[in-house]
Design a protein around this motif. Structure first.
Motif, PDB file in Angstrom:
ATOM      1  N   PRO A  10     -28.500   7.883 -11.712  1.00  0.00           N
ATOM      2  CA  PRO A  10     -29.478   7.875 -10.620  1.00  0.00           C
ATOM      3  C   PRO A  10     -28.845   7.364  -9.332  1.00  0.00           C
ATOM      4  O   PRO A  10     -27.891   6.586  -9.355  1.00  0.00           O
ATOM      5  N   ALA A  11     -29.391   7.818  -8.222  1.00  0.00           N
ATOM      6  CA  ALA A  11     -28.944   7.304  -6.926  1.00  0.00           C
ATOM      7  C   ALA A  11     -29.382   5.848  -6.814  1.00  0.00           C
ATOM      8  O   ALA A  11     -30.570   5.554  -6.707  1.00  0.00           O
ATOM      9  N   VAL A  26     -42.779  18.584  -9.618  1.00  0.00           N
ATOM     10  CA  VAL A  26     -43.595  18.558 -10.840  1.00  0.00           C
ATOM     11  C   VAL A  26     -43.209  17.364 -11.705  1.00  0.00           C
ATOM     12  O   VAL A  26     -44.063  16.729 -12.325  1.00  0.00           O
ATOM     13  N   ALA A  27     -41.921  17.037 -11.732  1.00  0.00           N
ATOM     14  CA  ALA A  27     -41.463  15.912 -12.546  1.00  0.00           C
ATOM     15  C   ALA A  27     -42.086  14.607 -12.067  1.00  0.00           C
ATOM     16  O   ALA A  27     -42.542  13.793 -12.875  1.00  0.00           O
ATOM     17  N   TRP A  28     -42.105  14.390 -10.751  1.00  0.00           N
ATOM     18  CA  TRP A  28     -42.731  13.181 -10.217  1.00  0.00           C
ATOM     19  C   TRP A  28     -44.223  13.157 -10.533  1.00  0.00           C
ATOM     20  O   TRP A  28     -44.791  12.095 -10.837  1.00  0.00           O
ATOM     21  N   MET A  53     -43.289  -1.611 -21.634  1.00  0.00           N
ATOM     22  CA  MET A  53     -41.889  -2.014 -21.814  1.00  0.00           C
ATOM     23  C   MET A  53     -41.208  -1.132 -22.870  1.00  0.00           C
ATOM     24  O   MET A  53     -40.063  -0.699 -22.706  1.00  0.00           O
ATOM     25  N   TRP A  54     -41.923  -0.888 -23.966  1.00  0.00           N
ATOM     26  CA  TRP A  54     -41.368  -0.026 -25.015  1.00  0.00           C
ATOM     27  C   TRP A  54     -41.161   1.395 -24.493  1.00  0.00           C
ATOM     28  O   TRP A  54     -40.143   2.033 -24.788  1.00  0.00           O
ATOM     29  N   ALA A  55     -42.127   1.893 -23.745  1.00  0.00           N
ATOM     30  CA  ALA A  55     -42.002   3.245 -23.193  1.00  0.00           C
ATOM     31  C   ALA A  55     -40.807   3.330 -22.245  1.00  0.00           C
ATOM     32  O   ALA A  55     -40.058   4.316 -22.253  1.00  0.00           O
ATOM     33  N   THR A  56     -40.631   2.294 -21.440  1.00  0.00           N
ATOM     34  CA  THR A  56     -39.492   2.264 -20.514  1.00  0.00           C
ATOM     35  C   THR A  56     -38.170   2.268 -21.275  1.00  0.00           C
ATOM     36  O   THR A  56     -37.246   3.024 -20.938  1.00  0.00           O
ATOM     37  N   ALA A  57     -38.068   1.432 -22.295  1.00  0.00           N
ATOM     38  CA  ALA A  57     -36.836   1.359 -23.079  1.00  0.00           C
ATOM     39  C   ALA A  57     -36.544   2.694 -23.765  1.00  0.00           C
ATOM     40  O   ALA A  57     -35.398   3.176 -23.748  1.00  0.00           O
ATOM     41  N   ALA A  58     -37.567   3.300 -24.363  1.00  0.00           N
ATOM     42  CA  ALA A  58     -37.371   4.579 -25.048  1.00  0.00           C
ATOM     43  C   ALA A  58     -36.947   5.668 -24.070  1.00  0.00           C
ATOM     44  O   ALA A  58     -36.024   6.452 -24.345  1.00  0.00           O
ATOM     45  N   ALA A  59     -37.615   5.718 -22.916  1.00  0.00           N
ATOM     46  CA  ALA A  59     -37.266   6.736 -21.918  1.00  0.00           C
ATOM     47  C   ALA A  59     -35.855   6.523 -21.388  1.00  0.00           C
ATOM     48  O   ALA A  59     -35.120   7.487 -21.130  1.00  0.00           O
ATOM     49  N   VAL A  82     -38.759  14.210 -16.029  1.00  0.00           N
ATOM     50  CA  VAL A  82     -39.951  13.380 -16.228  1.00  0.00           C
ATOM     51  C   VAL A  82     -39.583  12.113 -16.996  1.00  0.00           C
ATOM     52  O   VAL A  82     -39.955  10.995 -16.605  1.00  0.00           O
ATOM     53  N   VAL A  83     -38.857  12.271 -18.088  1.00  0.00           N
ATOM     54  CA  VAL A  83     -38.481  11.118 -18.909  1.00  0.00           C
ATOM     55  C   VAL A  83     -37.623  10.150 -18.111  1.00  0.00           C
ATOM     56  O   VAL A  83     -37.813   8.925 -18.163  1.00  0.00           O
ATOM     57  N   ARG A  84     -36.690  10.678 -17.335  1.00  0.00           N
ATOM     58  CA  ARG A  84     -35.816   9.790 -16.550  1.00  0.00           C
ATOM     59  C   ARG A  84     -36.601   9.076 -15.449  1.00  0.00           C
ATOM     60  O   ARG A  84     -36.353   7.889 -15.171  1.00  0.00           O
ATOM     61  N   LEU A  85     -37.541   9.761 -14.826  1.00  0.00           N
ATOM     62  CA  LEU A  85     -38.356   9.113 -13.795  1.00  0.00           C
ATOM     63  C   LEU A  85     -39.290   8.076 -14.402  1.00  0.00           C
ATOM     64  O   LEU A  85     -39.530   7.019 -13.801  1.00  0.00           O
ATOM     65  N   VAL A  86     -39.829   8.352 -15.586  1.00  0.00           N
ATOM     66  CA  VAL A  86     -40.654   7.356 -16.274  1.00  0.00           C
ATOM     67  C   VAL A  86     -39.839   6.096 -16.521  1.00  0.00           C
ATOM     68  O   VAL A  86     -40.327   4.969 -16.338  1.00  0.00           O
TER      69      VAL A  86
END
Length: 316
Positions: free
Chosen positions: A190-191, A248-250, A172-178, A79-83
């Motif tokens: 990632p592919a 579920v992750a997506w 942007m912050w959420a993306t950087a943290a994830a 989930v975190v990586r997809l976010v």
């Protein structure tokens, strides 16, 4: 009887998930205490900075696992990586939009449109492209620079534009943290090719009417709707996920992004409510915001149901 130092080590290890502590706690405590035999140290000593940092990093890798962990830990890591990956596409989309406006300097005079310098847009574009081409370290550095811009520069702006700028920084912050915590050393790369292809529709989503100089109601409406297609794309992707099912992750990743986009949506809706001539746009924004809330709630429910299913085998 346990020494104070041993108790402090055991408290430090509580940052690790229970399933990992059950297997490794005694071994790790033994290794930590192997060279610390002085009575004074055992009474008053504390875990070293290196040990603390290594344990915290291990906590991230085990709680956001990619393999060799219980199913829920792997799902949370996915989930975190997809976010992060979806966030990079969103970032790329907004960067293309702002980049075009900065180059033409003829953006439609819609209320609250924040100005973003060209140099910042280059960083916003560079981060996703670095990640999609396998340069994770560079992508993380650029993500940190993006986050610092939002923390340091945007608050210096005055007026409502500054507030909108801050709201736009939350994703942007959420993306950087994830990106930083999700793509740890044990996480797979990632592919890249599918994400690179996804940049093409991301650029289309960023299509804007910034080159138009007219400020008529029709142009403002088109600019606000075409320039803000990201929520519509998230809604569409969430609806497809709800109808067709799947990972579920997506499901949770799309739910997270539905929530992350809500603050800006609500800001725009509140703003246009004060413009009597913008009735059509206000109705459009109200419907879009309501649908985004409904889709987010439905995705969370679907994701929780998916987690209640029998766990998948642990990935070796």
């Amino acid at each position: 009887m346990r020494s104070n130092l041993e108790n402090r080590y055991r408290r430090l290890l509580r940052v690790l998930p229970r399933w990992y502590r059950d297997e490794r706690e005694e071994e790790m405590v033994g290794l930590f205490l192997a060279d610390r035999t002085d009575d004074l140290d055992l009474e008053h000593g504390r875990p070293g900075w290196g040990e603390t940092g290594a344990t915290l990093a291990l906590a991230v890798r085990t709680r956001l696992a990619a393999s060799a962990a219980p199913d829920r830990a792997v799902v949370l890591g996915d989930v975190v990586r997809l976010v992060a990956m979806v966030g990079l596409l969103v970032q790329l989309s907004y960067a293309f939009r702002w980049f075009g406006q900065a180059l033409t300097s003829t953006a439609v005079e819609s209320p609250g449109a924040p100005a973003v310098p060209v140099a910042v847009n280059l960083v916003l574009v560079g981060g996703p492209l670095a990640m999609f081409t396998g340069h994770r370290t560079l992508a993380k550095v650029l993500a940190v620079l993006t986050a610092l811009y939002g923390v340091v520069v945007v608050p210096l702006t005055d007026g409502p534009v500054a507030f909108l700028g801050l709201l736009w920084q939350v994703p942007m912050w959420a993306t950087a943290a994830a990106l930083l915590v999700g793509f740890h050393r044990d996480a797979p790369a990632p592919a890249g090719r599918p994400w690179l292809w996804a940049c093409v529709p991301a650029a289309v989503v960023a299509a804007d009417f910034g080159a138009l100089t007219s400020s008529s109601a029709v142009v403002v409406f088109l600019s606000a709707t075409a320039g803000e297609l990201v929520p519509l794309v998230v809604i569409a992707a969430g609806a497809v996920r709800l109808v067709r099912g799947g990972s579920v992750a997506w499901t949770f990743a799309l739910a997270v992004w539905s929530v992350l986009l809500l603050p800006v949506e609500l800001w725009y809706l509140t703003l246009y409510l004060s413009y009597p001539s913008g009735t059509a746009l206000t109705v459009f924004l109200a419907v879009r915001t309501a649908v985004l809330v409904v889709v987010a709630a439905a995705l969370v429910v679907a994701g929780l149901r998916g987690l209640r299913r029998p766990p998948l085998p642990v990935t070796p």
